[in-house]
Scaffold this motif. Structure first.
Motif, PDB file in Angstrom:
ATOM      1  N   ASP A   1       0.862  -1.182   0.000  1.00 12.42           N
ATOM      2  CA  ASP A   1       0.000   0.000   0.000  1.00 12.42           C
ATOM      3  C   ASP A   1       0.894   1.227   0.000  1.00 12.42           C
ATOM      4  OD1 ASP A   1      -2.535  -1.154   0.037  1.00 12.42           O
ATOM      5  OD2 ASP A   1      -2.677  -1.131   2.229  1.00 12.42           O
ATOM      6  N   ILE A   2       0.400   2.283  -0.602  1.00 13.61           N
ATOM      7  CA  ILE A   2       1.103   3.561  -0.550  1.00 13.61           C
ATOM      8  C   ILE A   2       0.557   4.316   0.650  1.00 13.61           C
ATOM      9  CG2 ILE A   2       1.521   5.738  -1.739  1.00 13.61           C
ATOM     10  CD1 ILE A   2       1.155   4.043  -4.365  1.00 13.61           C
ATOM     11  N   ILE A   3       1.433   4.613   1.579  1.00 14.84           N
ATOM     12  CA  ILE A   3       0.989   5.310   2.784  1.00 14.84           C
ATOM     13  C   ILE A   3       1.231   6.807   2.700  1.00 14.84           C
ATOM     14  CG2 ILE A   3       1.084   3.321   4.315  1.00 14.84           C
ATOM     15  CD1 ILE A   3       3.860   4.237   5.229  1.00 14.84           C
ATOM     16  N   ASP A   4       2.197   7.220   1.850  1.00 12.76           N
ATOM     17  CA  ASP A   4       2.471   8.648   1.698  1.00 12.76           C
ATOM     18  C   ASP A   4       3.278   8.864   0.423  1.00 12.76           C
ATOM     19  OD1 ASP A   4       3.091  11.334   1.886  1.00 12.76           O
ATOM     20  OD2 ASP A   4       4.050  11.201   3.849  1.00 12.76           O
ATOM     21  N   GLN A   5       2.676   9.463  -0.585  1.00 15.29           N
ATOM     22  CA  GLN A   5       3.380   9.720  -1.843  1.00 15.29           C
ATOM     23  C   GLN A   5       4.632  10.558  -1.622  1.00 15.29           C
ATOM     24  OE1 GLN A   5       3.167   8.836  -5.045  1.00 15.29           O
ATOM     25  NE2 GLN A   5       1.252   7.724  -5.024  1.00 15.29           N
ATOM     26  N   ASP A   6       4.610  11.389  -0.609  1.00 14.89           N
ATOM     27  CA  ASP A   6       5.724  12.286  -0.328  1.00 14.89           C
ATOM     28  C   ASP A   6       6.604  11.783   0.812  1.00 14.89           C
ATOM     29  OD1 ASP A   6       4.771  14.000  -2.302  1.00 14.89           O
ATOM     30  OD2 ASP A   6       3.468  15.033  -0.892  1.00 14.89           O
ATOM     31  N   GLY A   7       6.480  10.510   1.142  1.00  7.86           N
ATOM     32  CA  GLY A   7       7.239   9.970   2.268  1.00  7.86           C
ATOM     33  C   GLY A   7       8.723   9.837   2.012  1.00  7.86           C
ATOM     34  N   ASN A   8       9.094   9.574   0.782  1.00  9.25           N
ATOM     35  CA  ASN A   8      10.497   9.412   0.405  1.00  9.25           C
ATOM     36  C   ASN A   8      10.805  10.292  -0.787  1.00  9.25           C
ATOM     37  OD1 ASN A   8       9.630   6.459   1.469  1.00  9.25           O
ATOM     38  ND2 ASN A   8      11.776   6.849   1.937  1.00  9.25           N
ATOM     39  N   VAL A   9      12.080  10.587  -0.978  1.00  7.76           N
ATOM     40  CA  VAL A   9      12.501  11.378  -2.131  1.00  7.76           C
ATOM     41  C   VAL A   9      12.381  10.531  -3.396  1.00  7.76           C
ATOM     42  CG1 VAL A   9      13.994  12.907  -0.782  1.00  7.76           C
ATOM     43  CG2 VAL A   9      14.943  10.819  -1.796  1.00  7.76           C
ATOM     44  N   ASP A  10      12.386  11.196  -4.545  1.00  9.14           N
ATOM     45  CA  ASP A  10      12.183  10.526  -5.829  1.00  9.14           C
ATOM     46  C   ASP A  10      13.134   9.357  -6.057  1.00  9.14           C
ATOM     47  OD1 ASP A  10      10.062  12.154  -6.645  1.00  9.14           O
ATOM     48  OD2 ASP A  10      11.411  13.639  -7.510  1.00  9.14           O
ATOM     49  N   GLU A  11      14.395   9.529  -5.751  1.00  6.03           N
ATOM     50  CA  GLU A  11      15.381   8.481  -5.993  1.00  6.03           C
ATOM     51  C   GLU A  11      15.054   7.225  -5.200  1.00  6.03           C
ATOM     52  OE1 GLU A  11      16.165  11.665  -5.151  1.00  6.03           O
ATOM     53  OE2 GLU A  11      16.867  12.337  -7.112  1.00  6.03           O
ATOM     54  N   GLU A  12      14.575   7.391  -3.969  1.00  6.55           N
ATOM     55  CA  GLU A  12      14.209   6.241  -3.139  1.00  6.55           C
ATOM     56  C   GLU A  12      12.958   5.557  -3.676  1.00  6.55           C
ATOM     57  OE1 GLU A  12      15.998   7.822   1.106  1.00  6.55           O
ATOM     58  OE2 GLU A  12      13.992   8.471   0.491  1.00  6.55           O
ATOM     59  N   LYS A  13      11.987   6.342  -4.121  1.00  9.94           N
ATOM     60  CA  LYS A  13      10.771   5.744  -4.689  1.00  9.94           C
ATOM     61  C   LYS A  13      11.090   4.970  -5.957  1.00  9.94           C
ATOM     62  CE  LYS A  13       8.301   9.625  -4.580  1.00  9.94           C
ATOM     63  NZ  LYS A  13       7.145  10.529  -4.697  1.00  9.94           N
ATOM     64  N   LEU A  14      11.956   5.515  -6.808  1.00  9.84           N
ATOM     65  CA  LEU A  14      12.340   4.828  -8.034  1.00  9.84           C
ATOM     66  C   LEU A  14      13.107   3.549  -7.720  1.00  9.84           C
ATOM     67  CD1 LEU A  14      12.490   4.670 -11.103  1.00  9.84           C
ATOM     68  CD2 LEU A  14      14.493   6.165 -11.009  1.00  9.84           C
ATOM     69  N   LEU A  15      14.043   3.614  -6.789  1.00 12.45           N
ATOM     70  CA  LEU A  15      14.807   2.437  -6.408  1.00 12.45           C
ATOM     71  C   LEU A  15      13.891   1.355  -5.831  1.00 12.45           C
ATOM     72  CD1 LEU A  15      17.596   1.132  -6.198  1.00 12.45           C
ATOM     73  CD2 LEU A  15      17.844   2.203  -3.957  1.00 12.45           C
ATOM     74  N   ALA A  16      12.917   1.767  -5.027  1.00 11.83           N
ATOM     75  CA  ALA A  16      11.961   0.810  -4.467  1.00 11.83           C
ATOM     76  C   ALA A  16      11.174   0.118  -5.581  1.00 11.83           C
ATOM     77  CB  ALA A  16      11.008   1.515  -3.500  1.00 11.83           C
ATOM     78  N   ALA A  17      10.743   0.889  -6.562  1.00  9.26           N
ATOM     79  CA  ALA A  17      10.006   0.310  -7.691  1.00  9.26           C
ATOM     80  C   ALA A  17      10.889  -0.645  -8.480  1.00  9.26           C
ATOM     81  CB  ALA A  17       9.478   1.418  -8.596  1.00  9.26           C
ATOM     82  N   GLN A  18      12.125  -0.265  -8.713  1.00  8.06           N
ATOM     83  CA  GLN A  18      13.047  -1.105  -9.473  1.00  8.06           C
ATOM     84  C   GLN A  18      13.417  -2.373  -8.718  1.00  8.06           C
ATOM     85  OE1 GLN A  18      16.015   1.906 -10.167  1.00  8.06           O
ATOM     86  NE2 GLN A  18      15.249   2.308 -12.232  1.00  8.06           N
ATOM     87  N   SER A  19      13.299  -2.363  -7.404  1.00  6.20           N
ATOM     88  CA  SER A  19      13.624  -3.542  -6.601  1.00  6.20           C
ATOM     89  C   SER A  19      12.507  -4.575  -6.600  1.00  6.20           C
ATOM     90  CB  SER A  19      13.928  -3.129  -5.155  1.00  6.20           C
ATOM     91  OG  SER A  19      12.730  -2.812  -4.457  1.00  6.20           O
ATOM     92  N   CYS A  20      11.333  -4.211  -7.048  1.00  4.58           N
ATOM     93  CA  CYS A  20      10.184  -5.126  -7.028  1.00  4.58           C
ATOM     94  C   CYS A  20      10.401  -6.262  -8.030  1.00  4.58           C
ATOM     95  CB  CYS A  20       8.903  -4.361  -7.364  1.00  4.58           C
ATOM     96  SG  CYS A  20       7.449  -5.430  -7.382  1.00  4.58           S
ATOM     97  N   PRO A  21      10.378  -7.519  -7.565  1.00  3.31           N
ATOM     98  CA  PRO A  21      10.651  -8.639  -8.462  1.00  3.31           C
ATOM     99  C   PRO A  21       9.590  -8.867  -9.537  1.00  3.31           C
ATOM    100  CG  PRO A  21       9.996  -9.454  -6.309  1.00  3.31           C
ATOM    101  CD  PRO A  21      10.147  -7.962  -6.191  1.00  3.31           C
TER     102      PRO A  21
END
Length: 86
Positions: A48-68
């Motif tokens: 679930d997305i708990i806060d669109q602004d919770g992390n900076v862009d680079e962290e959000k992108l890295l999190a997405a790229q880490s998804c198997p």
């Protein structure tokens, strides 16, 4: 424009919006491990997305790229361009 807290709690402009595709999510939790202020697994072990602004862009992108299963889309808010997955 969205804002996020930086390392010193100063607002940082964010340009990425994230979206979870529930049917693809297998609950690996890599997104939560990388960007825990944005993602959290719910009771069904789906991100679930708990806060669109919770992390900076680079962290959000890295999190997405880490998804198997590529269950997280990253969209540039200003242009509407899908950044991930390509």
């Amino acid at each position: 424009m969205s804002y996020s807290k930086g390392s010193e709690d100063k607002p940082v402009k964010t340009k990425y919006q994230v979206k979870v595709i529930n049917d693809k999510c297998i609950g690996a939790a890599s997104c939560e491990a990388i960007a825990s202020a944005t993602f959290k697994l719910n009771e069904q072990n789906i991100a679930d997305i708990i806060d669109q602004d919770g992390n900076v862009d680079e962290e959000k992108l890295l999190a997405a790229q880490s998804c198997p299963t590529m269950a997280i889309e990253v969209i540039n808010i200003e242009t509407g361009e899908k950044i991930w997955p390509k």
